[in-house]
Design an enzyme around this catalytic site. Structure first.
Site: not given
Ligand code: ADP
Ligand code: ZN
Length: 379
Positions: A135, A157, A199, A241, A251, A255, A259, A262, A266, A280
């Protein structure tokens, strides 16, 4: 003083530290040369138990596993390692299952520290393992790609892919420490370096016009890994960031600005199969140019700014248009991918768009007809 100690001190003077303020989950990012060789000493004060499990991939292992193990041993830290095959395919349930079984087989406790040594793929799967094992156990990141140093190592993340899509199974789990060693980038292929650079440019475009101007002048120095320029770019990106993540850990609003480029990116990655064909950061470079061009077409951003973005990204060797990957006149397919994005609500495509270089905002519902016409015509 021994030779090793002297070089420890010499390097330490070049370290830059950035604290990510997240209350009890706060942690530090250290940016500088020679960090892997000092990792044991840097991590030890944070350890609840002198046991570390290294998770890495085969490429990174070849260069950096031995030095990391040596540095842990020097600090009296017991370690074991789990090595994954490189590549995005590794981030699936099958590899995740084997990874956690292997780690449990080592006999871990809550106080065991997991060390993610690698790029975004390793960071994501190892981070999710740390989030779920017992956990939640402690973990530290040693990001070895420029992309991971400026992006995935901040924000907490972690995720793996499922058959339904990318990053659909994961958790927020903050590291206890991030060591961004500038030396490891020397073995990174130029294309991977450029992918991370995209980035870095993103941070200038979404929030700091001067930083973008600086990159226009000094970007080549960053890409040739000149110490001071590289450290400044990595630190600045992490700082921006971190500021955004601190304000919005889970988010909810701000935040989303991260993106920029992005949603388009994507769609391009999905259309090209998330692989070698389009990295990417390459997708993000094209996505940012599209975001600026679309904003210019809507008369939201100045056309000159869109041109400047295209010029800079192109000058370092990043792709800047759909034709670079043979995806021009594929508007319907790209829009279909965009509608499947995690962030779509009730069919509305939200886009992060620039008002100018250095300022972005979230457009909650992009005008569908204009977007279609724009993508139809985009080169
Ligand atoms: P990213 O951080 O871009 O998401 P990956 O984790 O997939 O990417 O890493 C990209 C590729 O670069 C992988 O094949 C990985 O094994 C390799 N790699 C990562 N770091 C280094 C490094 N410092 N030197 C050489 N190759 C590396
Ligand atoms: Zn990204």
């Amino acid at each position: 003083m021994t030779g090793a100690l002297r070089s420890f001190d010499k390097h330490q003077a070049e370290d830059e530290r950035l604290r990510v303020e997240l209350g009890p989950r706060s942690y530090e990012i250290v940016v500088g040369p020679g960090l892997i060789a000092r990792a044991g000493r840097l991590i030890l004060p944070l350890m609840r138990r002198r046991q570390a499990i290294i998770v890495s991939d085969e490429n990174v292992t070849r260069h950096y596993l031995a030095p990391l193990r040596a540095s842990l041993a020097e600090a009296g830290i017991a370690e074991a390692s789990a090595i994954l095959p490189p590549g995005e395919e590794t981030k699936d349930l099958a590899h995740f299952g084997r990874l956690v079984e292997e780690i449990l087989g080592f006999g871990i406790e809550r106080g065991t520290m997991l060390l993610a040594l690698g790029g975004g793929v390793v960071g994501d799967i190892a981070g999710f393992a740390a989030a779920s094992l017992l956990r939640g156990i402690d973990f530290a990141q040693i990001p070895t790609t420029l992309l991971a140093q400026v992006d995935s190592s901040v924000g907490g993340k972690t995720a793996i892919n499922t058959r339904s899509g990318k990053n659909l199974l994961g958790a927020f789990h903050q590291p206890r420490l991030v060591l961004a060693d500038s030396d490891v980038l020397k073995t990174l292929p130029r294309r991977e370096l450029l992918s991370g650079y995209a980035e870095i440019v993103k941070y200038g475009l979404l929030g700091d016009r001067e930083f973008f101007s600086w990159l226009e002048e000094q970007g080549e120095k960053v890409l040739s890994l000149e110490g001071a320029a590289l450290r400044r770019a990595v630190l600045k990106s992490c700082r921006m960031k971190a500021a955004i993540v601190t304000a919005d850990e889970r988010e909810a609003g701000q935040r989303a600005l991260l993106n920029l480029g992005h949603t388009f990116a994507h769609a391009l990655e999905a259309e090209t199969g998330f692989g070698e064909r389009l990295l990417h950061g390459e997708a993000v470079a094209i996505g940012m140019v599209l975001a600026f061009d679309f904003a210019a077409a809507l008369a939201i951003a100045p056309r000159e700014d869109a041109e400047r973005v295209r010029r800079h990204l192109g000058s370092v060797g990043l792709p800047t248009g759909l034709s670079a990957i043979g995806l021009q006149r594929k508007a319907e397919r790209l829009l279909a991918h965009m509608r499947l994005d995690k962030k779509v609500e009730e069919g509305r495509i939200a886009l992060v768009l620039p008002r100018r270089i250095g300022e972005a905002f979230v457009m909650k519902e992009a005008p569908a007809r204009e977007l279609k016409e724009f993508l139809d015509a985009a080169e």
